[in-house]
Structures are given as structure tokens and as C-alpha cells.
Scaffold this motif. Structure first.
Motif, PDB file in Angstrom:
ATOM      1  N   ALA A 167      -0.883  -4.020  10.571  1.00 44.41           N
ATOM      2  CA  ALA A 167       0.609  -3.642  11.533  1.00 44.41           C
ATOM      3  C   ALA A 167       1.366  -1.969  10.493  1.00 44.41           C
ATOM      4  CB  ALA A 167       1.181  -4.433  12.253  1.00 44.41           C
ATOM      5  N   GLN A 168       1.531  -2.016   9.733  1.00 47.57           N
ATOM      6  CA  GLN A 168       2.202  -1.149   9.206  1.00 47.57           C
ATOM      7  C   GLN A 168       1.122   0.102   9.104  1.00 47.57           C
ATOM      8  OE1 GLN A 168       5.453  -1.499   8.681  1.00 47.57           O
ATOM      9  NE2 GLN A 168       5.479   0.849   7.769  1.00 47.57           N
ATOM     10  N   PRO A 169       1.556   0.969   9.268  1.00 42.35           N
ATOM     11  CA  PRO A 169       0.951   3.145   9.070  1.00 42.35           C
ATOM     12  C   PRO A 169       0.959   2.594   8.178  1.00 42.35           C
ATOM     13  CG  PRO A 169       2.741   2.789  10.709  1.00 42.35           C
ATOM     14  CD  PRO A 169       3.070   1.286  10.193  1.00 42.35           C
ATOM     15  N   PRO A 170      -0.247   3.074   6.657  1.00 43.08           N
ATOM     16  CA  PRO A 170      -0.284   3.719   5.443  1.00 43.08           C
ATOM     17  C   PRO A 170       0.453   4.701   5.452  1.00 43.08           C
ATOM     18  CG  PRO A 170      -1.988   3.924   7.173  1.00 43.08           C
ATOM     19  CD  PRO A 170      -1.552   3.723   7.993  1.00 43.08           C
ATOM     20  N   ARG A 171       1.007   4.802   4.583  1.00 39.81           N
ATOM     21  CA  ARG A 171       2.265   6.077   3.642  1.00 39.81           C
ATOM     22  C   ARG A 171       1.007   7.589   2.819  1.00 39.81           C
ATOM     23  NH1 ARG A 171       7.023   3.979   0.666  1.00 39.81           N
ATOM     24  NH2 ARG A 171       7.488   6.129   1.095  1.00 39.81           N
ATOM     25  N   PRO A 172       1.205   8.472   3.456  1.00 43.67           N
ATOM     26  CA  PRO A 172       0.470   9.303   2.455  1.00 43.67           C
ATOM     27  C   PRO A 172       1.224   9.556   1.184  1.00 43.67           C
ATOM     28  CG  PRO A 172       1.362  10.199   4.522  1.00 43.67           C
ATOM     29  CD  PRO A 172       2.051   8.930   4.147  1.00 43.67           C
ATOM     30  N   GLY A 173      -0.514   9.626   0.670  1.00 45.89           N
ATOM     31  CA  GLY A 173       0.223  10.239  -1.260  1.00 45.89           C
ATOM     32  C   GLY A 173       0.587   8.887  -1.725  1.00 45.89           C
ATOM     33  N   LYS A 174       0.609   7.586  -1.168  1.00 46.65           N
ATOM     34  CA  LYS A 174       0.624   6.687  -2.196  1.00 46.65           C
ATOM     35  C   LYS A 174      -1.091   5.583  -1.978  1.00 46.65           C
ATOM     36  CE  LYS A 174       4.638   6.386  -2.015  1.00 46.65           C
ATOM     37  NZ  LYS A 174       5.761   6.559  -2.653  1.00 46.65           N
ATOM     38  N   GLY A 175      -1.599   5.628  -3.750  1.00 49.31           N
ATOM     39  CA  GLY A 175      -2.638   4.726  -4.083  1.00 49.31           C
ATOM     40  C   GLY A 175      -3.747   6.058  -3.418  1.00 49.31           C
ATOM     41  N   PRO A 176      -5.056   5.214  -3.706  1.00 51.24           N
ATOM     42  CA  PRO A 176      -6.000   6.152  -3.565  1.00 51.24           C
ATOM     43  C   PRO A 176      -6.648   6.337  -1.623  1.00 51.24           C
ATOM     44  CG  PRO A 176      -6.491   3.583  -3.863  1.00 51.24           C
ATOM     45  CD  PRO A 176      -5.476   3.374  -3.699  1.00 51.24           C
ATOM     46  N   LEU A 177      -6.097   5.782  -1.137  1.00 52.43           N
ATOM     47  CA  LEU A 177      -6.034   5.699  -0.186  1.00 52.43           C
ATOM     48  C   LEU A 177      -6.406   6.920   0.892  1.00 52.43           C
ATOM     49  CD1 LEU A 177      -7.015   4.694   2.947  1.00 52.43           C
ATOM     50  CD2 LEU A 177      -4.584   4.483   3.612  1.00 52.43           C
ATOM     51  N   ALA A 225      -8.701   3.266  13.015  1.00 48.15           N
ATOM     52  CA  ALA A 225      -8.484   2.454  14.140  1.00 48.15           C
ATOM     53  C   ALA A 225      -9.545   2.366  14.984  1.00 48.15           C
ATOM     54  CB  ALA A 225      -7.313   1.920  14.009  1.00 48.15           C
ATOM     55  N   LEU A 226     -10.369   0.940  15.430  1.00 49.75           N
ATOM     56  CA  LEU A 226     -10.278   1.120  16.184  1.00 49.75           C
ATOM     57  C   LEU A 226     -10.037   0.008  17.345  1.00 49.75           C
ATOM     58  CD1 LEU A 226     -14.095  -0.048  14.110  1.00 49.75           C
ATOM     59  CD2 LEU A 226     -13.468   2.077  15.139  1.00 49.75           C
ATOM     60  N   ASP A 227     -10.603  -0.004  18.515  1.00 47.06           N
ATOM     61  CA  ASP A 227      -9.755  -1.134  19.114  1.00 47.06           C
ATOM     62  C   ASP A 227     -10.822  -2.493  19.155  1.00 47.06           C
ATOM     63  OD1 ASP A 227     -12.909  -0.945  20.227  1.00 47.06           O
ATOM     64  OD2 ASP A 227     -12.676  -1.108  22.018  1.00 47.06           O
ATOM     65  N   GLY A 228      -9.627  -3.074  19.946  1.00 47.15           N
ATOM     66  CA  GLY A 228      -9.165  -4.489  19.182  1.00 47.15           C
ATOM     67  C   GLY A 228      -9.017  -4.796  18.196  1.00 47.15           C
ATOM     68  N   GLY A 229      -8.710  -4.026  16.858  1.00 51.67           N
ATOM     69  CA  GLY A 229      -8.502  -4.178  15.388  1.00 51.67           C
ATOM     70  C   GLY A 229      -9.353  -3.395  14.575  1.00 51.67           C
ATOM     71  N   GLY A 230      -8.759  -3.803  14.033  1.00 52.66           N
ATOM     72  CA  GLY A 230     -10.008  -3.474  12.450  1.00 52.66           C
ATOM     73  C   GLY A 230     -10.364  -2.169  12.374  1.00 52.66           C
ATOM     74  N   GLY A 231     -11.357  -1.795  11.750  1.00 57.31           N
ATOM     75  CA  GLY A 231     -11.217  -0.140  10.974  1.00 57.31           C
ATOM     76  C   GLY A 231     -11.845  -0.690  10.351  1.00 57.31           C
ATOM     77  N   PHE A 232     -11.721   0.916   9.080  1.00 57.80           N
ATOM     78  CA  PHE A 232     -12.244   1.401   7.852  1.00 57.80           C
ATOM     79  C   PHE A 232     -11.595   2.534   7.248  1.00 57.80           C
ATOM     80  CE2 PHE A 232     -14.929   4.189  10.479  1.00 57.80           C
ATOM     81  CZ  PHE A 232     -15.130   5.305   9.392  1.00 57.80           C
ATOM     82  N   ASP A 233     -11.391   2.187   6.014  1.00 59.65           N
ATOM     83  CA  ASP A 233     -10.386   3.462   5.204  1.00 59.65           C
ATOM     84  C   ASP A 233     -11.856   4.121   4.072  1.00 59.65           C
ATOM     85  OD1 ASP A 233      -8.005   2.443   6.053  1.00 59.65           O
ATOM     86  OD2 ASP A 233      -7.795   0.447   3.999  1.00 59.65           O
ATOM     87  N   LEU A 234     -11.178   5.214   4.293  1.00 58.99           N
ATOM     88  CA  LEU A 234     -12.035   6.418   3.109  1.00 58.99           C
ATOM     89  C   LEU A 234     -11.203   6.011   1.969  1.00 58.99           C
ATOM     90  CD1 LEU A 234     -13.970   8.944   5.040  1.00 58.99           C
ATOM     91  CD2 LEU A 234     -14.397   6.817   4.244  1.00 58.99           C
ATOM     92  N   THR A 235     -11.514   5.620   0.268  1.00 54.74           N
ATOM     93  CA  THR A 235     -10.416   5.955  -0.976  1.00 54.74           C
ATOM     94  C   THR A 235     -10.829   6.215  -1.119  1.00 54.74           C
ATOM     95  OG1 THR A 235     -11.334   3.969  -1.290  1.00 54.74           O
ATOM     96  CG2 THR A 235      -9.711   3.530  -0.472  1.00 54.74           C
ATOM     97  N   GLU A 236     -10.645   7.120  -2.561  1.00 51.46           N
ATOM     98  CA  GLU A 236     -11.169   7.992  -4.002  1.00 51.46           C
ATOM     99  C   GLU A 236     -10.035   7.479  -5.168  1.00 51.46           C
ATOM    100  OE1 GLU A 236     -12.902  12.459  -4.622  1.00 51.46           O
ATOM    101  OE2 GLU A 236     -11.533  12.257  -3.422  1.00 51.46           O
ATOM    102  N   ALA A 237     -10.724   6.935  -6.264  1.00 47.59           N
ATOM    103  CA  ALA A 237      -9.999   6.418  -7.626  1.00 47.59           C
ATOM    104  C   ALA A 237     -10.057   7.994  -8.245  1.00 47.59           C
ATOM    105  CB  ALA A 237     -10.780   5.771  -8.475  1.00 47.59           C
ATOM    106  N   GLY A 238      -9.234   7.915  -9.293  1.00 49.97           N
ATOM    107  CA  GLY A 238      -8.901   9.174  -9.792  1.00 49.97           C
ATOM    108  C   GLY A 238      -8.385  10.265  -9.542  1.00 49.97           C
ATOM    109  N   THR A 239      -8.214  11.188 -10.468  1.00 46.86           N
ATOM    110  CA  THR A 239      -7.104  12.346 -10.274  1.00 46.86           C
ATOM    111  C   THR A 239      -8.356  13.505  -9.738  1.00 46.86           C
ATOM    112  OG1 THR A 239      -7.583  12.843 -12.364  1.00 46.86           O
ATOM    113  CG2 THR A 239      -5.443  11.990 -11.257  1.00 46.86           C
TER     114      THR A 239
END
Length: 291
Positions: free
Chosen positions: A86-96, A101-115
Motif C-alpha cells: 500500500a505504501q508507494p515506493p521511494r525512489p533511489g531505495k534498493g534495486p526497484l 500497478a493494475l486494477d484490483g491490486g497486484g502488478g509487477f516491478d522491474l528491478t536491477e541489481a548492481g551499480t
């Protein structure tokens, strides 16, 4: 790096889970991820998701009349969630890097590890507007990609076959891992010049390309997105297994290192028992000896 089999599995997974869903919001978290600005990301909001396509290693999500295209690069991944926080993600925190976000809840994240940030996202009206897609060679699993079409790609190629197989402008979707697997299956040295193959060797390599990728796609079919990385690793016979035994002959799998990658091969199966020169390792040993 996700390659053709993993991206194809992600395509199937998303095609099933996105059908009929409406995009509520798209939240970019990494400045570097977005490669286009017209149409804006907000143009996707309120539009229904349609079919998901794959172009080489690119994922193409049809959303309304637009396309959300992504290339996961070396360290990117797609993480599906049936219920987003429920909490919106914060920019610059972690690999996200991006959240959809999709209707009815749920969705997907694109992540990237490393520098080293190479994950790329495009919003376009036509996938061919993405430069990487416009330059792609043929898909090796396409119905029209026959043995003669493959032979035509090798004709006149003065590069080593490992590099040719990885060149997305020549053949779409094969990367470092599956090129190692293909060459091992074909019993071919990764340093062999592409133009030096005779007719029988071309036929053998073509069969290895198709069979290796088809088998990998089959293994990945139906696997949840979060488990695809582990499935890929478990199915590899030589790539990433330097120092271990070859599953065919039992010889020790060797590695050749480059600036930002390595290749693995079996000397007995692929190079007549002769280890390939590892110039990077040789330079390192010389430097240590001179110290």
C-alpha cells in the motif's frame, strides 16, 4: 542475463496474468530506466493490457494502442506480485526501477541489481521504434528460420562463432550462457571462425541452436517468474560450471575470461583436448611474476 528462453517464459506468464487487466499507475523509480518521453508513462494509465510479445530479449506489453517495451539487460528482472504494498515506493531505495500497478491490486516491478544500470524501458506506438528491436536479426525459433537461412548468416563471417551467436543483429535472443550450451552440444570450439564451417558442421550447429533453445523453453514453460533464474542455472551443462566434470565425457570444464564476462567449454568435446588460450589470465600471471 535473461536470454530467449527466460524472456519467452516471462512473456507466457505475463500474457496469462495481464489479460483483461487495466493499468492504474506506472511509477518510475530510477532516472536511468526510461529511454523515451513521448508518449509519457502516464499515457499507459487507464488503458487495458493486451497480448504480450517477445522480440529477441525484449518484452513487449501491449497496453491499449501503446507498447511498454523493456530489455532486462544483464542484471534486470521482472517480479510479479499478486498484491502490491500500500505504501508507494521511494525512489533511489534498493534495486526497484519501475512499478506497474493494475486494477484490483497486484502488478509487477522491474528491478536491477548492481551499480551498472542498463535496464531499459520504452513507451512507443510501434515496437519498431525501439532501436534495439529494429536492428534484430531473425528469431532462431521462428518457423521460417531454417537451415539454409542459418547458413546464409554464417557465410562470409570472419568472426569467431561465439561472437556471431551472441550478436543480436545476426540472431536474436542468444546470449553468453546459451551460446556456450549450443557450442558444447554441437561439439564446436567457441573460437572457430564462422565462415570456416563445412556443410555438415553447419547442419550440426543449426540443430544444436534449435534443440538447445527449444529444450530450455520447454523447461521454463509454466515456471513462475520468481523461479526462472534458478531453473535456468540448473539446466546449464557447461556455462558457469568451470572446474566441474563435463556431463558428456567427464573432462574438466574450462573457462576463458574477458573484461566483463567469461565462456565455458569442454576441451575433449570441443577443442580436440587442447585448452584455449586465456589471454586475460596469461596477462595477470605475467604481471604477478613481474611484481
Amino acid at each position: 542475463m535473461p536470454e530467449l528462453p527466460e524472456v519467452e517464459a516471462l512473456r507466457e506468464y505475463l500474457d496469462e496474468h495481464l489479460a483483461g487487466r487495466v493499468v492504474e499507475r506506472v511509477v518510475p523509480l530510477a532516472v536511468s530506466v526510461l529511454k523515451t518521453y513521448d508518449p509519457p508513462l502516464t499515457a499507459l494509465e487507464g488503458r487495458p493490457a493486451g497480448a504480450v510479445a517477445r522480440h529477441g530479449k525484449f518484452l513487449d506489453l501491449r497496453i491499449g494502442e501503446l507498447h511498454l517495451v523493456t530489455h532486462l539487460a544483464r542484471a534486470g528482472w521482472l517480479r510479479w506480485q499478486d498484491s502490491l504494498p500500500a505504501q508507494p515506493p521511494r525512489p533511489g531505495k534498493g534495486p526497484l526501477a519501475l512499478r506497474v500497478a493494475l486494477d484490483g491490486g497486484g502488478g509487477f516491478d522491474l528491478t536491477e541489481a548492481g551499480t551498472r544500470k542498463r535496464l531499459a524501458v520504452y513507451v512507443v506506438r510501434d515496437p519498431q521504434e525501439v532501436p534495439g528491436i529494429a536492428r534484430l536479426g531473425p528469431d532462431p525459433l521462428a518457423d521460417g528460420f531454417d537451415r539454409d537461412a542459418f547458413a546464409a548468416l554464417l557465410a562470409g563471417e570472419r568472426r569467431q562463432i561465439k561472437g556471431v551467436l551472441r550478436d543480436q543483429n545476426v540472431i536474436a535472443g542468444i546470449g553468453n550462457a546459451y551460446s556456450d550450451e549450443i557450442l558444447h552440444a554441437a561439439r564446436v570450439s567457441p573460437f572457430k571462425l564462422a565462415s570456416s564451417f563445412d556443410e555438415e558442421q553447419i547442419t550440426q550447429l543449426y540443430a544444436a541452436v534449435r534443440d538447445t533453445l527449444r529444450e530450455a523453453v520447454g523447461r521454463a514453460h509454466g515456471v513462475a517468474a520468481g523461479k526462472l533464474k534458478a531453473e535456468k542455472k540448473s539446466g546449464l551443462r557447461v556455462h558457469g560450471r568451470a572446474g566441474g566434470p563435463c556431463p558428456v565425457c567427464g573432462d574438466t570444464i574450462r573457462s576463458v575470461s574477458f573484461a566483463d564476462s567469461s565462456l565455458e567449454y569442454c576441451p575433449t568435446c570441443q577443442t580436440g583436448g587442447k585448452p584455449l588460450a586465456d589471454r586475460r589470465l596469461s596477462r595477470l600471471l605475467k604481471q604477478r611474476g613481474a611484481a
